[in-house]
Design an enzyme around this catalytic site. Sequence first.
Site, short mmCIF file in Angstrom:
data_model
loop_
_atom_site.label_atom_id
_atom_site.label_comp_id
_atom_site.label_asym_id
_atom_site.label_seq_id
_atom_site.Cartn_x
_atom_site.Cartn_y
_atom_site.Cartn_z
N TYR A 74 0.80 -1.05 -0.07
CA TYR A 74 0.12 -0.10 0.10
C TYR A 74 0.86 1.07 -0.06
O TYR A 74 0.75 2.29 -0.72
CB TYR A 74 -0.88 -0.06 1.06
CG TYR A 74 -1.70 1.37 1.45
CD1 TYR A 74 -2.50 1.76 0.54
CD2 TYR A 74 -1.29 2.10 2.45
CE1 TYR A 74 -3.26 2.92 0.83
CE2 TYR A 74 -2.05 3.38 2.93
CZ TYR A 74 -2.85 3.72 1.90
OH TYR A 74 -3.58 4.90 2.11
N ALA A 75 1.72 1.26 0.98
CA ALA A 75 2.73 2.46 1.10
C ALA A 75 3.40 2.57 -0.44
O ALA A 75 3.86 3.78 -0.71
CB ALA A 75 3.61 2.15 2.12
#
Length: 482
Positions: free
Chosen positions: A275-276
């Site tokens: 996600y990051a």
Amino acid sequence: MPAGVVDAAAKGVRLERHAAGAAVLLRRASGAKQLASASSHLLFRATVLATLALVVLFAVHYPSLLSRSFSLSAAPSSGSPSAAAARSRPSHRSLLGSGASYGGAAWEREVRRRATPRRDGGLSVLVTGAAGFVGAHCSLALRGRGDGVLGLDNFNSYYDPALKRARQRLLASRGVVVLDADINDAALLERLFAAAPFTHVLHLAAQAGVRYAMQAPQTYVASNVAGLVSLFEVAAKHADPQPAIVWASSSSVYGLNTDAPFSEEHRTDRPASLYAATKKAGEAIAYAYNHIYGLSITGLRFFTVYGPWGRPDMAYFSFARSIVAGEPITLFRTADGADARRDFTYIDDVVKGCLGALDTAGRSTGDKSGKKRGPAPLRVYNLGNTSPVPVTRMVAILEKLLGKKANKRVVTMPSNGDVPFTHANVTHAARDFGYRPATSLEAGLRHFVDWFVQYYKLDIKGSNVLAGKTTKKKSMAMSAAS
């Protein structure tokens, strides 16, 4: 008899036999053609009848799809039978392609009407992810101050779509329409920008969640990378004029950074989750589109946003549900025994930051030809509360508000994308658009619990949930108007 005569007679007999055989073959071929023709007609009729039967069945079972050519109408009230049906009916957008039924002169007029500001100098804003947590609050705030607002959301099932539909009904009751469509539908985005000269885009549509990325990685790439490119492409090459874009990055980009508080100058090249990584990729993509096409782009790094109408997958929300249900909750500690800490940021403060970023976003400098007149603004800001709090403290506040102890299970934090702490430095946002978070965790969670109890119609005896009419009225007003 001479041999020549005998040979000629024999040849004549053979010719007669061949002719007779050919005649038989011709009759058979003619019969086969007639049979094939009859079969072909029969097959055609059967196909037509089957198609008509499918159309009838489709119309009976999915009538809403046949009447979506003009979809910009207010949602039904929450208590009506049609609203109940809408909540229970799954999304059939994928059957026809997102936005396939959107278009036409009446549709374009309605898009322009919704996007037109009601105040002098107001903004015209396309809000993606408008039925999401932050998107719904920002849409209401923009509408409340007289800006033109049109929303877009694909109502995916990452968490219960019924909550998103409830937000959609709330928005409709305040005059904000949310189209059921996807940001990867470039054709629809082109029609929207052709129909209305949006001055700004508030891009909040994304696939959220750190741990879910381990189960469904492609959804993160499709939404957070491909979806962002889709929006930038249309804004750069089809919008006239080009809008200024404010989009949601994430504090997750700081990853394994140990310097605190997190500053926009700190390194972001060590993401701790997919996600990051997709959000970090988004920031790099934003740089490229700003440099090449002159798009004005502002990225906002949110820090653990919470509040009424929040996301059920967030810890504070899921903990509240588990405490009420008597189910255990899992708390993480670092390897050295320290509690995980988060910079919890109340939704009202984040909304003010989003609107401040929109109001101060400079103009894009490109045009549809792909040329830019000069450099355009490229900005990134932290939006946090600047006060990290142990997650155990958040749980203690929920226990007090809900009048019930949590069944806690404490484990060592796994290496699946979570980080031990977050802490925002908001100096740049304070300097550029006056961002100053003002809501304590105690006050914010009180507003959330008041909404939580009302939304889920809970009857919790002997607790402080409904104590104080003033608090309840205030929090309900904030959840509707933030």
